[in-house]
Design a protein around this motif. Structure first.
Motif, PDB file in Angstrom:
ATOM      1  N   ASP A   1      34.384  43.976  40.461  1.00 51.84           N
ATOM      2  CA  ASP A   1      34.925  45.226  39.928  1.00 51.84           C
ATOM      3  C   ASP A   1      36.424  45.086  39.741  1.00 51.84           C
ATOM      4  OD1 ASP A   1      32.422  46.774  40.159  1.00 51.84           O
ATOM      5  OD2 ASP A   1      32.778  46.589  42.323  1.00 51.84           O
ATOM      6  N   CYS A   2      36.965  45.739  38.714  1.00 49.54           N
ATOM      7  CA  CYS A   2      38.409  45.859  38.524  1.00 49.54           C
ATOM      8  C   CYS A   2      38.710  47.278  38.064  1.00 49.54           C
ATOM      9  CB  CYS A   2      38.921  44.873  37.469  1.00 49.54           C
ATOM     10  SG  CYS A   2      39.085  43.171  38.035  1.00 49.54           S
ATOM     11  N   TRP A   3      39.776  47.845  38.605  1.00 52.06           N
ATOM     12  CA  TRP A   3      40.193  49.168  38.182  1.00 52.06           C
ATOM     13  C   TRP A   3      41.710  49.271  38.276  1.00 52.06           C
ATOM     14  CZ3 TRP A   3      38.046  47.930  42.802  1.00 52.06           C
ATOM     15  CH2 TRP A   3      38.716  48.311  43.961  1.00 52.06           C
TER      16      TRP A   3
ATOM     17  N   ILE B   1      45.691  36.708  41.588  1.00 53.12           N
ATOM     18  CA  ILE B   1      45.639  37.349  40.276  1.00 53.12           C
ATOM     19  C   ILE B   1      47.009  37.249  39.626  1.00 53.12           C
ATOM     20  CG2 ILE B   1      46.066  39.603  41.334  1.00 53.12           C
ATOM     21  CD1 ILE B   1      44.475  40.879  39.087  1.00 53.12           C
TER      22      ILE B   1
ATOM     23  N   MET C   1      46.766  47.125  39.290  1.00 50.26           N
ATOM     24  CA  MET C   1      45.421  46.625  39.034  1.00 50.26           C
ATOM     25  C   MET C   1      44.821  46.108  40.333  1.00 50.26           C
ATOM     26  SD  MET C   1      44.164  43.923  36.152  1.00 50.26           S
ATOM     27  CE  MET C   1      42.419  43.525  35.962  1.00 50.26           C
ATOM     28  N   HIS C   2      43.585  46.498  40.602  1.00 48.13           N
ATOM     29  CA  HIS C   2      42.872  46.079  41.802  1.00 48.13           C
ATOM     30  C   HIS C   2      41.537  45.467  41.390  1.00 48.13           C
ATOM     31  CE1 HIS C   2      45.833  48.654  43.760  1.00 48.13           C
ATOM     32  NE2 HIS C   2      45.418  49.642  42.994  1.00 48.13           N
ATOM     33  N   CYS C   3      41.179  44.358  42.014  1.00 47.09           N
ATOM     34  CA  CYS C   3      39.925  43.679  41.695  1.00 47.09           C
ATOM     35  C   CYS C   3      39.211  43.233  42.958  1.00 47.09           C
ATOM     36  CB  CYS C   3      40.171  42.451  40.803  1.00 47.09           C
ATOM     37  SG  CYS C   3      40.738  42.848  39.137  1.00 47.09           S
TER      38      CYS C   3
ATOM     39  N   SER D   1      45.213  42.774  44.465  1.00 46.13           N
ATOM     40  CA  SER D   1      45.997  43.805  43.788  1.00 46.13           C
ATOM     41  C   SER D   1      47.178  43.169  43.096  1.00 46.13           C
ATOM     42  CB  SER D   1      46.484  44.876  44.776  1.00 46.13           C
ATOM     43  OG  SER D   1      45.406  45.606  45.316  1.00 46.13           O
TER      44      SER D   1
ATOM     45  N   VAL E   1      34.230  38.014  39.285  1.00 43.61           N
ATOM     46  CA  VAL E   1      34.901  39.304  39.385  1.00 43.61           C
ATOM     47  C   VAL E   1      33.829  40.382  39.424  1.00 43.61           C
ATOM     48  CG1 VAL E   1      36.481  40.920  38.284  1.00 43.61           C
ATOM     49  CG2 VAL E   1      36.942  38.468  38.193  1.00 43.61           C
TER      50      VAL E   1
ATOM     51  N   ILE F   1      42.195  35.610  37.131  1.00 44.51           N
ATOM     52  CA  ILE F   1      41.851  35.719  38.543  1.00 44.51           C
ATOM     53  C   ILE F   1      41.185  34.413  38.934  1.00 44.51           C
ATOM     54  CG2 ILE F   1      40.524  37.001  40.256  1.00 44.51           C
ATOM     55  CD1 ILE F   1      40.620  39.376  38.266  1.00 44.51           C
TER      56      ILE F   1
END
Length: 340
Positions: free
Chosen positions: A178-180, A135, A239-241, A278, A176, A163
């Motif tokens: 999920d991303c949060w 990422i 950021m985490h995906c 991340s 992708v 990504i």
């Protein structure tokens, strides 16, 4: 004031008399993170209000983004009397004391402050083949120049994310899931603390988010959204995906289906071909606030303040006397006209 800069200690000491002069009590003082409060200490018979950080809580206490040049690194924070968020009104002026520690750039320092962003790439295996997915954040929508230092972005500016597969040979597709965003570099901790969901089930969950290509059709996914910050300090986030690889035969099945209430349960049940990425920290560029300059206050003697006050009273007295004489002259002129 005294600033102590050591390998594992970053401390500011300001004489108590300064805060007494400005009607600031000890209970009002804190660092940029209000949970990091000040204490009272005595040194050589002088009372100080002090606040300290170490190599573990510098960022947690709201430490400012380190300023780096070719020779030195500068760390900073602010000892402030700013009100707590629960306050409704305030009548005292805010006192902010900015303090710095400067370290030679070629010296090994124990402060774990990110000069470059931390990225956790993921090696994903599927069907006896493997690929590394990473990422990156780019400086604009051309996706040509990624950030090599910690991104510092203004609120509402666009955050451009890519990504994708590193050294892509065109075999796999990337989806992708999920991303949060969270204030922790640990993706699992982010699910417990404050977090902002950006992508959910392959579809956008943030109203400002835009996919710049089809999610699941290429070896990379490009998306962007408006920069934000969390309400509480520190004003930075990670950021985490969660991503999934797809083989060419399942290309159409890999594409996320949005604008429907049907939930794709396959991603939740299958762990094969999935990985977690991340990136961070991503910092918010805060506007410069008006702060009280401690050096100017300290260099401004009380005698000068008295002289200025006296000078102002003299000006007021002169103005009143001038107005009185003008009124008397006006009355004499009116009396003369009446007599005439």
């Amino acid at each position: 004031m005294e600033v102590i800069c050591e390998m594992d200690l970053f401390k500011v000491m300001v004489v108590k008399e300064f805060f007494d002069y400005n009607n600031v009590s000890l209970s009002m003082l804190h660092l940029l993170n209000m949970n990091c409060t000040a204490i009272e200490e005595e040194l050589n018979g002088i009372l100080y209000y002090t606040a300290a950080m170490n190599n573990e809580n510098y960022t947690m206490c709201g430490g400012l983004t380190p300023q780096v040049n070719k020779t030195h690194i500068v760390y900073a924070n602010v000892l402030s009397s700013g009100v707590w968020p629960t306050a409704v009104i305030v009548r005292q002026r805010q006192v902010d004391v900015t303090f710095h520690c400067v370290y030679p750039y070629d010296r090994t320092v124990s402060f774990p402050i990110a000069i470059r962003p931390s990225k956790s790439d993921s090696l994903i295996r599927m069907n006896q083949k493997e690929a590394t997915v990473g990422i990156d954040i780019y400086k604009d929508g051309t996706y040509k120049e990624p950030y090599t230092t910690v991104p510092i972005l203004k609120l509402q500016s666009r955050v451009y994310i890519q990504i994708g597969i590193l050294e892509d040979d065109g075999f796999f597709r990337v989806r992708v899931i999920d991303c949060w965003a969270s204030q922790s570099d640990d993706p699992k901790a982010g699910l417990v603390g404050p977090n902002q969901t950006l992508v959910s089930d392959g579809c956008k969950a943030d109203p400002t988010l835009t996919f710049h290509n089809t999610n699941g059709r290429d070896g990379f996914v490009q998306l962007s959204f408006e920069m934000f910050r969390f309400v509480v300090y520190p004003f930075e986030w990670y950021m985490h995906c969660r991503v999934r690889l797809c083989v060419p035969a399942s290309e159409d099945a890999c594409v996320a289906i949005c604008h429907t209430k049907r939930r794709d349960q396959r991603d939740a049940s299958e762990s094969e071909g999935q990985g977690l990425l991340s990136y961070g920290p991503i910092k918010v560029k805060m506007p410069e606030e008006q702060r009280l300059n401690l050096l100017l206050v300290a260099a401004f003697p009380a005698g000068a303040v008295v002289l200025i006050i006296v000078f102002i009273f003299i000006l007021i007295a002169i103005a009143k006397a001038t107005n009185k004489r003008a009124s008397q002259l006006t009355m004499k002129i009116k009396s003369f006209r009446n007599v005439a």
